[in-house]
Scaffold this motif. Structure first.
Motif, short mmCIF file in Angstrom:
data_model
loop_
_atom_site.label_atom_id
_atom_site.label_comp_id
_atom_site.label_asym_id
_atom_site.label_seq_id
_atom_site.Cartn_x
_atom_site.Cartn_y
_atom_site.Cartn_z
N PRO A 266 50.67 54.87 28.57
CA PRO A 266 50.24 56.28 28.51
C PRO A 266 51.28 57.23 29.08
CG PRO A 266 49.16 55.15 30.32
CD PRO A 266 49.92 54.10 29.58
N GLY A 267 51.15 58.49 28.69
CA GLY A 267 52.04 59.52 29.22
C GLY A 267 53.02 60.02 28.18
N ALA A 268 53.81 60.99 28.59
CA ALA A 268 54.80 61.60 27.70
C ALA A 268 55.91 62.21 28.56
CB ALA A 268 54.15 62.68 26.83
N PHE A 269 56.99 62.60 27.89
CA PHE A 269 58.10 63.24 28.59
C PHE A 269 58.64 64.39 27.76
CE2 PHE A 269 58.29 59.35 31.04
CZ PHE A 269 58.64 59.83 32.30
N VAL A 270 59.10 65.40 28.45
CA VAL A 270 59.92 66.43 27.83
C VAL A 270 61.27 66.39 28.54
CG1 VAL A 270 58.91 68.20 29.34
CG2 VAL A 270 60.16 68.89 27.30
N PHE A 271 62.32 66.41 27.74
CA PHE A 271 63.69 66.34 28.26
C PHE A 271 64.41 67.63 27.90
CE2 PHE A 271 68.20 64.80 27.50
CZ PHE A 271 68.54 64.76 28.85
N PHE A 272 65.04 68.23 28.90
CA PHE A 272 65.81 69.45 28.70
C PHE A 272 67.29 69.12 28.90
CE2 PHE A 272 61.61 70.82 30.04
CZ PHE A 272 61.32 71.83 29.13
#
Length: 408
Positions: A266-272
């Motif tokens: 589970p979960g997610a990521f945003v990468f900048f």
């Protein structure tokens, strides 16, 4: 392939011992991932005798959490350390930037869009407005306090944006084009292009086409956010996918990943990738409304770190098996006379069926899709092939379809 209960229990014990965790805890973590049982997680390896990806990552996260607890580094103010450590650990694989854990892909996309859009009213351009407003319940608009709303862009038959379609949409909404009619205040400033790669049909623009879209965004002062929740599956079609992934990420101002869709729990990521010094304060302000417990952030980050530092080959192998499985399902359904329309690729299966046949697909986990079918009265269905379909699932589906009308 592992099938029997005693084999599953034995495999759980071996895996738990390897990671220094009790078997009951490993089972509980796996079952907490949802959609798949612990047995499916153990049995769902790409090849017999191999540990399934999500099982390996569960063990890795338990080991990492144990180390953090021993060091008493899992306190209520640990988010800065979580983000800093993960960004530093993954820098050799993805380059500098900021990784931010989120509870879901919807939250990650909303954080990316809101952060990139800045303050004030504006428009979020998307190739699929239904994705932004219907499937994700208008999360971007809600998080922006109603100041940011999506505008749909016309796509081709494969669901991808062409440069001329983006330019037409910008011409219609760009403030300077509106100055000769109603004035700037009547037209929201275009701020972000949210682009799914691949499209909802499983097709993807080339890197050159993406560069052209990026250049168009730059000309209008827009940011580019890439939704890569299904992107790794598309990349897995290549024999060496990681360089292509880096090319994609290098074009974007933000990139989002969904962990359950690629067997990482589970979960997610945003990468900048272009985040500047001091941007963490703004990121923290953006993520406050969605919430994520520190323990969850640690555990999610531990799995994501392990996926790229320890299990990258297994990750790509697992995703490649999903793509191959989808191709076999499309071929089998097509050979049975089903209408495989619209055309789909990657790990996506689109088809249309009579209503009575659609019920069988829906019972087996297909999703009804709001597209008009060429055959009046038919139902459009979509299957996204991933780990939530356990071994042998398609055989049961095909058996249930025996004798039912296909529409031709």
């Amino acid at each position: 392939m592992i099938r029997r209960d005693d084999e599953i229990e034995g495999a759980l014990r071996v895996i738990a011992d390897h990671f220094g965790a009790p078997p009951w805890l490993l089972r509980r973590v796996l079952e907490g991932y949802g959609r798949s049982s612990a047995g499916d997680s153990v049995a769902g390896a790409a090849e017999p005798g191999k540990i399934a990806l999500r099982t390996a990552l569960a063990g890795s996260s338990l080991r990492a959490l144990s180390e953090q607890l021993i060091r008493r580094d899992l306190g209520p103010y640990a988010r800065d350390r979580i983000t800093k450590r993960l960004s530093e650990t993954l820098a050799p694989f993805f380059g500098p930037g900021v990784w931010l854990p989120c509870p879901s892909a919807t939250a990650a996309g909303a954080v990316a869009a809101r952060f990139l859009a800045g303050s004030g009213p504006g428009a979020l351009f998307a190739e699929d407005v239904g994705h932004a407003m219907i499937l994700e319940a208008g999360a971007v608009t809600v998080m922006s306090g109603g100041q940011l709303f999506p505008v749909a862009i016309r796509t081709d038959a494969r669901g991808t944006i062409r440069l001329e379609d983006l330019e037409d949409a910008l011409l219609a909404h760009c403030p300077r084009a509106a100055e000769t009619t109603l004035g700037r205040d009547h037209f929201p400033t275009p701020r972000v292009l949210l682009l799914s790669w691949p499209s909802l049909f499983g097709f993807a623009p080339s890197i050159d086409e993406l560069r052209a879209l990026r250049a168009a965004c730059d000309r209008e002062g827009m940011k580019l956010a890439l939704d890569l929740v299904w992107g790794p599956h598309k990349l897995a079609e290549d024999s060496d996918p990681h360089p292509r992934l880096l090319d994609l990420m290098g074009l974007a101002d933000a990139v989002t990943f969904s962990l359950p869709k690629i067997d990482c729990g589970p979960g997610a990521f945003v990468f900048f990738p272009r985040a500047e010094e001091g941007s963490l304060d703004r990121l923290r302000a953006s993520v406050k409304p969605i919430g994520l417990a520190e323990f969850e952030a640690w555990e999610t980050s531990a799995r994501w770190e392990a996926a790229w530092t320890s299990h990258r080959a297994l990750l790509w192998e697992t995703l490649r098996s999903h793509v191959d499985r989808a191709a076999r399902i499309r071929a089998e359904l097509g050979s049975r006379g089903f209408v495989m329309s619209p055309e789909s690729a990657g790990n996506v299966v689109f088809l249309s069926t009579p209503p009575e046949t659609a019920e069988v697909f829906l019972r087996h986990g297909a999703g009804r899709w709001p597209l008009r079918c060429a055959d009046r009265g038919h139902v459009m269905l979509r299957l996204m092939i991933a780990s939530w379909y356990p071994p042998g699932w398609e055989d049961r589906l095909f058996d249930g379809l025996a004798g039912l009308p296909v529409g031709r």
